[in-house]
Design an enzyme around this catalytic site. Structure first.
Site, PDB file in Angstrom:
ATOM      1  N   CYS A 175     -17.535 -13.231 -11.695  1.00 31.04           N
ATOM      2  CA  CYS A 175     -18.493 -14.185 -11.161  1.00 31.04           C
ATOM      3  C   CYS A 175     -17.748 -15.176 -10.275  1.00 31.04           C
ATOM      4  O   CYS A 175     -16.713 -15.731 -10.675  1.00 31.04           O
ATOM      5  CB  CYS A 175     -19.199 -14.922 -12.301  1.00 31.04           C
ATOM      6  SG  CYS A 175     -20.263 -16.278 -11.720  1.00 31.04           S
ATOM      7  N   ASP A 183      -5.381  -1.666  -6.854  1.00 30.97           N
ATOM      8  CA  ASP A 183      -5.757  -0.389  -7.472  1.00 30.97           C
ATOM      9  C   ASP A 183      -5.490  -0.289  -8.973  1.00 30.97           C
ATOM     10  O   ASP A 183      -5.788   0.743  -9.583  1.00 30.97           O
ATOM     11  CB  ASP A 183      -5.053   0.771  -6.763  1.00 30.97           C
ATOM     12  CG  ASP A 183      -3.546   0.554  -6.625  1.00 30.97           C
ATOM     13  OD1 ASP A 183      -2.924   0.014  -7.564  1.00 30.97           O
ATOM     14  OD2 ASP A 183      -2.996   0.915  -5.561  1.00 30.97           O
ATOM     15  N   ARG A 185      -4.452  -0.265   7.305  1.00 31.85           N
ATOM     16  CA  ARG A 185      -4.366  -0.477   8.748  1.00 31.85           C
ATOM     17  C   ARG A 185      -3.917   0.726   9.563  1.00 31.85           C
ATOM     18  O   ARG A 185      -4.072   0.733  10.768  1.00 31.85           O
ATOM     19  CB  ARG A 185      -3.416  -1.662   9.022  1.00 31.85           C
ATOM     20  CG  ARG A 185      -4.040  -2.961   8.612  1.00 31.85           C
ATOM     21  CD  ARG A 185      -3.048  -4.103   8.565  1.00 31.85           C
ATOM     22  NE  ARG A 185      -3.756  -5.318   8.188  1.00 31.85           N
ATOM     23  CZ  ARG A 185      -4.101  -5.611   6.942  1.00 31.85           C
ATOM     24  NH1 ARG A 185      -3.781  -4.782   5.958  1.00 31.85           N
ATOM     25  NH2 ARG A 185      -4.759  -6.712   6.650  1.00 31.85           N
ATOM     26  N   ASN A 223      10.452   1.399   2.634  1.00 34.86           N
ATOM     27  CA  ASN A 223       9.158   1.601   3.273  1.00 34.86           C
ATOM     28  C   ASN A 223       9.284   2.784   4.229  1.00 34.86           C
ATOM     29  O   ASN A 223      10.364   3.041   4.762  1.00 34.86           O
ATOM     30  CB  ASN A 223       8.748   0.333   4.047  1.00 34.86           C
ATOM     31  CG  ASN A 223       7.299   0.349   4.468  1.00 34.86           C
ATOM     32  OD1 ASN A 223       6.401   0.609   3.663  1.00 34.86           O
ATOM     33  ND2 ASN A 223       7.047   0.078   5.737  1.00 34.86           N
ATOM     34  N   ALA A 280       0.802  -1.221   0.000  1.00 38.91           N
ATOM     35  CA  ALA A 280       0.000   0.000   0.000  1.00 38.91           C
ATOM     36  C   ALA A 280       0.834   1.269   0.000  1.00 38.91           C
ATOM     37  O   ALA A 280       0.402   2.306  -0.510  1.00 38.91           O
ATOM     38  CB  ALA A 280      -0.937  -0.002   1.211  1.00 38.91           C
ATOM     39  N   CYS A 321     -18.382 -18.968 -12.277  1.00 42.07           N
ATOM     40  CA  CYS A 321     -17.770 -19.313 -13.571  1.00 42.07           C
ATOM     41  C   CYS A 321     -16.568 -18.445 -13.923  1.00 42.07           C
ATOM     42  O   CYS A 321     -15.855 -18.730 -14.892  1.00 42.07           O
ATOM     43  CB  CYS A 321     -18.809 -19.239 -14.691  1.00 42.07           C
ATOM     44  SG  CYS A 321     -19.317 -17.559 -15.146  1.00 42.07           S
ATOM     45  N   SER A 351       5.577  -1.991   1.598  1.00 38.93           N
ATOM     46  CA  SER A 351       4.837  -3.054   2.297  1.00 38.93           C
ATOM     47  C   SER A 351       5.342  -3.170   3.719  1.00 38.93           C
ATOM     48  O   SER A 351       6.553  -3.182   3.968  1.00 38.93           O
ATOM     49  CB  SER A 351       5.003  -4.398   1.594  1.00 38.93           C
ATOM     50  OG  SER A 351       4.352  -5.417   2.325  1.00 38.93           O
ATOM     51  N   SER A 352       4.410  -3.278   4.659  1.00 39.85           N
ATOM     52  CA  SER A 352       4.779  -3.478   6.064  1.00 39.85           C
ATOM     53  C   SER A 352       5.219  -4.914   6.329  1.00 39.85           C
ATOM     54  O   SER A 352       5.766  -5.214   7.386  1.00 39.85           O
ATOM     55  CB  SER A 352       3.602  -3.125   6.973  1.00 39.85           C
ATOM     56  OG  SER A 352       2.465  -3.913   6.635  1.00 39.85           O
ATOM     57  N   HIS A 357      -3.711 -10.115  -4.191  1.00 38.87           N
ATOM     58  CA  HIS A 357      -4.925  -9.745  -3.455  1.00 38.87           C
ATOM     59  C   HIS A 357      -6.024  -9.269  -4.399  1.00 38.87           C
ATOM     60  O   HIS A 357      -7.004  -8.660  -3.957  1.00 38.87           O
ATOM     61  CB  HIS A 357      -4.615  -8.660  -2.412  1.00 38.87           C
ATOM     62  CG  HIS A 357      -3.814  -9.175  -1.249  1.00 38.87           C
ATOM     63  ND1 HIS A 357      -3.132  -8.344  -0.382  1.00 38.87           N
ATOM     64  CD2 HIS A 357      -3.577 -10.440  -0.803  1.00 38.87           C
ATOM     65  CE1 HIS A 357      -2.519  -9.073   0.527  1.00 38.87           C
ATOM     66  NE2 HIS A 357      -2.774 -10.348   0.289  1.00 38.87           N
TER      67      HIS A 357
END
Length: 250
Positions: A128, A103, A35, A218, A23, A131, A193-194, A120
């Site tokens: 769907c 995103d 978070r 980071n 993020a 399918c 990234s944490s 993610h």
């Protein structure tokens, strides 16, 4: 030697670079993280996958968040960090971008779809659950506005944004691809990234164990900093701009 020059040297000497993003790279585009104070989950509770599947009210709330853009996951523009990664992909230095983000900004910055491994999922379209048929979000606005159940025209299965929700199984193909990239790379660069959300956070560890150099960039320290060859707590976009200038100057 500056840190930008040092990282440029690592990239130059590497044969296969994997970039792993979280993020923190997208907060510089105005997308909130999950978070931290003021992040997505401090403003609204996550909707668990089992609740989405079993409860119409939960589905209605999930789609309301999508069309009201409550989470703020989409609609932003790529920043300097995304563009630097895209250029490294174009140059053939980065073999894959493994991302926790939903995103779509790596693709919008110019990274080909097949080079982005979204562990993610993606918030910019829907699928769907039965399918797998893909839907663009605007296709689904009319039934949402009419308060109808949003179901697949192909199989009548439930449709959900293509994100991986809490309680939902990780995507097998993407995890297998990410694992293969981690084991094949000789340099893994973690950006924003944490490294606390598993199993995703285990991917850079796999790269390190397979012999790759690990670089972590980071804003805040991570629990994996002691394993890294280089750690930087800086703004990602501005720093990668410096790195790209060093690479161009060589």
């Amino acid at each position: 030697m500056s840190k930008a020059k040092e990282l440029a040297g690592l990239i130059r000497r590497a044969e296969r670079v994997m970039v792993f993003t979280g993020a923190g790279i997208s907060t510089e585009s105005g997308i909130p993280d999950f978070r931290s104070p003021g992040g997505v989950w401090s403003k609204m509770k996550p909707i668990y996958f089992q609740d989405f599947v079993s409860d119409r009210d939960a589905r209605r709330e999930a789609w309301t968040r999508v069309f009201n853009k409550s989470a703020g996951w989409v609609g932003a523009q790529p920043n300097a960090g995304h563009h630097a990664i895209a250029e490294l992909v174009r140059q053939g230095k980065v073999s894959a971008v493994v991302t926790q983000n939903v995103d779509n900004l790596h693709q919008e910055s110019g990274v080909p779809d097949y080079k982005v491994i979204e562990i993610h999922g993606n918030a910019s379209y829907a699928k769907c659950l039965q399918c797998g048929m893909r839907y663009e979000l605007e296709e689904l606005r009319a039934p949402w506005e009419a308060d109808e159940e949003i179901i697949c025209v192909n199989c009548t299965g439930l449709i959900k944004t293509a994100t991986i929700s809490f309680g939902q199984s990780m995507p097998e193909v993407e995890m297998e691809r990410a694992t293969a990239e981690a084991e094949a790379c000789d340099l893994c660069i973690v950006l924003g990234s944490s490294l606390v959300v598993y199993p995703a956070a285990g991917i850079p560890v796999m790269a390190k164990r397979a012999g790759a150099k690990l670089v972590i960039i980071n804003r805040e320290p991570t629990d994996m900093d002691s394993y890294a060859h280089m750690v930087l707590n800086v703004e990602i976009g501005a720093f990668l701009d410096e790195v790209m200038k060093e690479l161009e100057a060589a």
